[in-house]
Design a protein around this motif. Structure first.
Motif, PDB file in Angstrom:
ATOM      1  N   GLY A  62       0.927  -1.270  -0.105  1.00 39.90           N
ATOM      2  CA  GLY A  62       0.166  -0.285  -0.083  1.00 39.90           C
ATOM      3  C   GLY A  62       0.910   1.287   0.104  1.00 39.90           C
ATOM      4  O   GLY A  62       0.372   2.370   0.628  1.00 39.90           O
ATOM      5  N   MET A  63       1.919   1.251  -0.607  1.00 36.20           N
ATOM      6  CA  MET A  63       2.777   2.469  -0.750  1.00 36.20           C
ATOM      7  C   MET A  63       2.081   3.811  -1.443  1.00 36.20           C
ATOM      8  O   MET A  63       1.223   3.451  -2.045  1.00 36.20           O
ATOM      9  N   ALA A  64       2.087   4.664  -0.528  1.00 33.62           N
ATOM     10  CA  ALA A  64       1.810   5.770  -0.853  1.00 33.62           C
ATOM     11  C   ALA A  64       2.011   6.351  -2.264  1.00 33.62           C
ATOM     12  O   ALA A  64       2.989   6.110  -2.930  1.00 33.62           O
ATOM     13  N   PRO A  65       1.112   6.924  -3.020  1.00 33.79           N
ATOM     14  CA  PRO A  65       1.280   7.489  -4.392  1.00 33.79           C
ATOM     15  C   PRO A  65       2.467   8.095  -4.860  1.00 33.79           C
ATOM     16  O   PRO A  65       3.418   7.969  -5.536  1.00 33.79           O
ATOM     17  N   VAL A  66       2.569   9.352  -3.740  1.00 28.06           N
ATOM     18  CA  VAL A  66       3.717  10.041  -4.075  1.00 28.06           C
ATOM     19  C   VAL A  66       5.196   9.451  -3.725  1.00 28.06           C
ATOM     20  O   VAL A  66       5.992   9.786  -4.394  1.00 28.06           O
ATOM     21  N   ASP A  67       5.161   8.549  -2.813  1.00 27.25           N
ATOM     22  CA  ASP A  67       6.298   7.780  -2.649  1.00 27.25           C
ATOM     23  C   ASP A  67       6.698   6.832  -3.871  1.00 27.25           C
ATOM     24  O   ASP A  67       7.779   6.687  -4.213  1.00 27.25           O
ATOM     25  N   LEU A  97      10.074   7.001  -6.796  1.00 25.06           N
ATOM     26  CA  LEU A  97      11.209   5.744  -6.441  1.00 25.06           C
ATOM     27  C   LEU A  97      12.177   6.067  -7.427  1.00 25.06           C
ATOM     28  O   LEU A  97      11.974   6.152  -8.736  1.00 25.06           O
ATOM     29  N   LYS A  98      13.270   5.661  -7.292  1.00 26.80           N
ATOM     30  CA  LYS A  98      14.442   5.824  -7.924  1.00 26.80           C
ATOM     31  C   LYS A  98      15.074   4.416  -8.191  1.00 26.80           C
ATOM     32  O   LYS A  98      14.815   3.599  -7.209  1.00 26.80           O
ATOM     33  N   LYS A  99      15.854   4.154  -9.182  1.00 25.91           N
ATOM     34  CA  LYS A  99      16.514   2.784  -9.132  1.00 25.91           C
ATOM     35  C   LYS A  99      17.245   2.411  -8.189  1.00 25.91           C
ATOM     36  O   LYS A  99      17.512   1.363  -7.682  1.00 25.91           O
ATOM     37  N   GLU A 100      18.089   3.433  -7.455  1.00 25.16           N
ATOM     38  CA  GLU A 100      18.772   3.259  -6.213  1.00 25.16           C
ATOM     39  C   GLU A 100      17.971   2.919  -5.012  1.00 25.16           C
ATOM     40  O   GLU A 100      18.564   2.139  -4.238  1.00 25.16           O
ATOM     41  N   ASN A 101      16.730   3.110  -5.147  1.00 24.99           N
ATOM     42  CA  ASN A 101      15.881   2.375  -4.164  1.00 24.99           C
ATOM     43  C   ASN A 101      15.652   0.985  -4.146  1.00 24.99           C
ATOM     44  O   ASN A 101      15.535   0.326  -2.878  1.00 24.99           O
ATOM     45  N   LEU A 102      15.915   0.223  -5.072  1.00 24.73           N
ATOM     46  CA  LEU A 102      15.665  -1.203  -5.551  1.00 24.73           C
ATOM     47  C   LEU A 102      17.105  -1.814  -5.080  1.00 24.73           C
ATOM     48  O   LEU A 102      17.949  -1.629  -5.740  1.00 24.73           O
ATOM     49  N   LYS A 103      17.033  -2.482  -4.020  1.00 24.35           N
ATOM     50  CA  LYS A 103      18.042  -3.273  -3.604  1.00 24.35           C
ATOM     51  C   LYS A 103      17.657  -4.762  -3.488  1.00 24.35           C
ATOM     52  O   LYS A 103      17.198  -5.321  -2.521  1.00 24.35           O
ATOM     53  N   GLU A 127      13.903   0.089  -0.705  1.00 20.18           N
ATOM     54  CA  GLU A 127      14.276   1.039   0.731  1.00 20.18           C
ATOM     55  C   GLU A 127      14.003   2.460   0.309  1.00 20.18           C
ATOM     56  O   GLU A 127      14.707   2.867  -0.683  1.00 20.18           O
ATOM     57  N   TYR A 128      13.141   3.015   0.978  1.00 19.03           N
ATOM     58  CA  TYR A 128      12.914   4.561   0.748  1.00 19.03           C
ATOM     59  C   TYR A 128      12.456   5.234   1.785  1.00 19.03           C
ATOM     60  O   TYR A 128      12.137   4.470   2.818  1.00 19.03           O
ATOM     61  N   LYS A 129      12.801   6.318   2.036  1.00 22.58           N
ATOM     62  CA  LYS A 129      12.229   7.387   2.811  1.00 22.58           C
ATOM     63  C   LYS A 129      10.798   7.894   2.625  1.00 22.58           C
ATOM     64  O   LYS A 129      10.911   8.447   1.707  1.00 22.58           O
ATOM     65  N   ARG A 130       9.854   7.734   3.346  1.00 23.69           N
ATOM     66  CA  ARG A 130       8.269   8.061   3.213  1.00 23.69           C
ATOM     67  C   ARG A 130       8.378   9.683   3.193  1.00 23.69           C
ATOM     68  O   ARG A 130       8.941  10.209   4.236  1.00 23.69           O
ATOM     69  N   ARG A 131       7.832  10.208   2.321  1.00 24.40           N
ATOM     70  CA  ARG A 131       8.078  11.656   2.123  1.00 24.40           C
ATOM     71  C   ARG A 131       7.232  12.373   3.358  1.00 24.40           C
ATOM     72  O   ARG A 131       7.626  13.169   3.699  1.00 24.40           O
ATOM     73  N   LYS A 132       6.089  11.908   3.808  1.00 25.79           N
ATOM     74  CA  LYS A 132       5.344  12.443   4.625  1.00 25.79           C
ATOM     75  C   LYS A 132       5.914  12.504   6.183  1.00 25.79           C
ATOM     76  O   LYS A 132       5.662  13.424   6.753  1.00 25.79           O
ATOM     77  N   GLU A 177       9.215  10.832   6.640  1.00 23.75           N
ATOM     78  CA  GLU A 177      10.476  10.854   6.595  1.00 23.75           C
ATOM     79  C   GLU A 177      11.104   9.228   7.339  1.00 23.75           C
ATOM     80  O   GLU A 177      12.205   9.083   7.726  1.00 23.75           O
ATOM     81  N   GLN A 178      10.023   8.323   7.569  1.00 20.53           N
ATOM     82  CA  GLN A 178      10.413   7.079   7.949  1.00 20.53           C
ATOM     83  C   GLN A 178      11.107   6.260   7.032  1.00 20.53           C
ATOM     84  O   GLN A 178      10.531   6.166   5.881  1.00 20.53           O
ATOM     85  N   LEU A 179      12.238   5.602   7.235  1.00 21.36           N
ATOM     86  CA  LEU A 179      12.742   4.599   6.482  1.00 21.36           C
ATOM     87  C   LEU A 179      11.978   3.348   6.322  1.00 21.36           C
ATOM     88  O   LEU A 179      11.468   2.563   7.367  1.00 21.36           O
ATOM     89  N   LEU A 180      11.461   2.779   4.984  1.00 22.65           N
ATOM     90  CA  LEU A 180      10.593   1.911   5.040  1.00 22.65           C
ATOM     91  C   LEU A 180      11.376   0.850   4.058  1.00 22.65           C
ATOM     92  O   LEU A 180      11.946   1.033   3.185  1.00 22.65           O
ATOM     93  N   ILE A 181      11.174  -0.622   4.431  1.00 27.13           N
ATOM     94  CA  ILE A 181      12.041  -1.498   3.592  1.00 27.13           C
ATOM     95  C   ILE A 181      10.901  -2.553   3.159  1.00 27.13           C
ATOM     96  O   ILE A 181      10.490  -3.033   4.117  1.00 27.13           O
ATOM     97  N   VAL A 182      10.609  -2.627   1.846  1.00 23.92           N
ATOM     98  CA  VAL A 182       9.517  -3.415   1.336  1.00 23.92           C
ATOM     99  C   VAL A 182       9.986  -4.312   0.311  1.00 23.92           C
ATOM    100  O   VAL A 182      10.677  -4.339  -0.395  1.00 23.92           O
TER     101      VAL A 182
END
Length: 155
Positions: free
Chosen positions: A8-13, A17-23, A28-33, A35-40
């Motif tokens: 259920g990733m937020a649309p803005v997040d 997403l950048k290619k560097e987020n794909l690990k 792995e990304y920081k939620r915009r709203k 700033e929490q680090l999420l690993i999905v």
């Protein structure tokens, strides 16, 4: 569907997403709203969508879907989703947030604890999650009612 497959990733997040987020098998990304680090974890169905909408020469994971800005992309997509909703005679128009709310509701209906749903969505507190889950399906309420009635009417 990609938002749904990615917890259920937020649309803005999602759009950001950048290619560097794909690990490997995670994003792995920081939620915009918050700033929490999420690993999905990336489900194979999510990987198919990511592959379909990426361009090799662009940093964005969904570069083929992004118009000019995340906001304009969301607005354009919501217009299309509302048109589809109308054609299907849906009682409620679909937006990009429906996948997020649906993921949370289905998780709840599968008896996943609210604190886990809250963390999966990247909420700062459980009360935010409760807002997402404020409406319980009529079917579940009717099943609960039958259970209660059956418990006192058994002989």
């Amino acid at each position: 569907m990609l938002s749904f497959y990615l917890r259920g990733m937020a649309p803005v997040d999602l759009i950001g997403l950048k290619k560097e987020n794909l690990k490997g098998n995670t994003i792995e990304y920081k939620r915009r709203k918050t700033e929490q680090l999420l690993i999905v974890g990336v489900h194979p169905k999510a990987r198919e969508i990511l592959k379909k909408y990426a361009r090799e020469n662009r940093d964005e994971l969904l570069s083929k879907a992004i118009q000019s800005t995340p906001k304009s992309t969301m607005q354009r997509t919501n217009v299309y989703l509302k048109q589809i909703s109308k054609k299907l005679n849906l009682s409620v128009p679909v937006t990009m947030y429906v996948a997020r709310h649906s993921w949370a509701s289905i998780a709840r209906d599968n008896r996943i604890d609210i604190p886990i749903i809250s963390q999966a969505l990247g909420h700062d507190n459980v009360e935010t999650t409760r807002i997402y889950l404020s409406s319980i399906s009529t079917d579940l309420l009717n099943k609960a009612n039958r259970k209660v009635i059956d418990s006192i009417t058994r002989t």
